[in-house]
Design a protein around this motif. Structure first.
Motif, short mmCIF file in Angstrom:
data_model
loop_
_atom_site.label_atom_id
_atom_site.label_comp_id
_atom_site.label_asym_id
_atom_site.label_seq_id
_atom_site.Cartn_x
_atom_site.Cartn_y
_atom_site.Cartn_z
N SER A 57 0.84 -1.19 0.14
CA SER A 57 0.12 -0.02 -0.11
C SER A 57 0.81 1.21 -0.01
O SER A 57 0.46 2.18 -0.65
CB SER A 57 -0.86 0.12 0.99
N GLU A 58 1.93 1.20 0.75
CA GLU A 58 2.99 2.32 0.62
C GLU A 58 3.47 2.51 -0.79
O GLU A 58 3.75 3.69 -1.32
CB GLU A 58 4.09 2.09 1.77
N ALA A 59 3.93 1.35 -1.43
CA ALA A 59 4.48 1.54 -2.84
C ALA A 59 3.34 2.24 -3.83
O ALA A 59 3.42 3.13 -4.60
CB ALA A 59 4.68 0.03 -3.35
N PHE A 60 2.00 1.79 -3.60
CA PHE A 60 1.01 2.48 -4.51
C PHE A 60 0.99 3.96 -3.92
O PHE A 60 0.54 4.70 -5.05
CB PHE A 60 -0.36 1.60 -4.11
N ASP A 61 1.00 4.08 -2.95
CA ASP A 61 0.65 5.61 -2.38
C ASP A 61 2.12 6.61 -3.09
O ASP A 61 1.94 7.53 -3.64
CB ASP A 61 1.06 5.67 -1.05
N LEU A 62 3.23 6.12 -2.99
CA LEU A 62 4.13 6.53 -3.69
C LEU A 62 4.29 6.77 -5.16
O LEU A 62 4.54 8.08 -5.79
CB LEU A 62 5.67 5.74 -3.48
N LEU A 63 3.61 5.46 -5.74
CA LEU A 63 3.25 6.01 -7.35
C LEU A 63 2.15 6.97 -7.51
O LEU A 63 2.41 7.82 -8.32
CB LEU A 63 2.91 4.31 -7.70
N GLU A 64 1.14 6.95 -6.82
CA GLU A 64 0.10 7.98 -7.00
C GLU A 64 0.64 9.23 -6.85
O GLU A 64 0.30 10.16 -7.57
CB GLU A 64 -1.05 7.54 -6.02
N LYS A 90 11.24 1.92 -10.99
CA LYS A 90 10.25 0.98 -10.63
C LYS A 90 10.43 1.10 -9.07
O LYS A 90 11.42 0.94 -8.56
CB LYS A 90 10.64 -0.32 -11.31
N ILE A 91 9.38 0.48 -8.56
CA ILE A 91 9.40 -0.29 -7.16
C ILE A 91 9.19 -1.67 -7.41
O ILE A 91 8.41 -2.19 -8.03
CB ILE A 91 8.11 0.25 -6.31
#
Length: 142
Positions: A120-127, A134-135
């Motif tokens: 979920s943190e990875a998705f937040d960083l992308l958004e 890439k993550i």
């Protein structure tokens, strides 16, 4: 990373930088850039289109910032632009890509590696567009 130039649209006025570096695109053929690769659509679509020189090409590879964009058709026909969409690869392309990475001829841009539990943190960083590259989400060992 392979491009001749890049513009940080978050800190710089995209069109102003294009005009300063390459001149304002003119129907005469002067000014503008040859190619723009647009991965996001959305609010970057219009400026990407307006930055092209006469006969320029806009390559679109995604719509993460929005798919319902407005296109001023006057730019398309007046500047004789080439719009090209790209959405996939052939299996042989992917095999060649993996081989380039395996042999070290191509090194992917990896921003960070996170445990799968932090997806979920990875998705937040992308958004929030706080990622360059890439993550990788790494599964937790059993």
């Amino acid at each position: 990373m392979g491009a001749d130039e890049g513009i940080n649209y978050q800190s710089d006025d995209f069109m102003k930088v294009i005009h300063e570096r390459h001149g304002k695109p003119r129907v005469s053929g002067r000014g503008g850039v040859d190619v723009v690769v647009n991965f996001t659509g959305g609010d970057t679509w219009g400026p990407s289109l307006r930055s092209l020189r006469k006969g320029g090409r806009l390559l679109n590879c995604g719509a993460t910032a929005g798919y319902a964009v407005e296109t001023d058709l006057r730019y398309l026909w007046t500047f004789e632009l080439d719009l090209l969409g790209s959405d996939g690869w052939l299996r042989s392309d992917l095999e060649a890509l993996v081989e380039l990475v395996r042999t070290g001829q191509l090194r992917p841009q990896i921003d960070r590696i996170l445990p799968l539990a932090q997806a979920s943190e990875a998705f937040d960083l992308l958004e929030q567009r706080k990622v360059l590259g890439k993550i990788i989400l790494e599964p937790t060992p059993r």
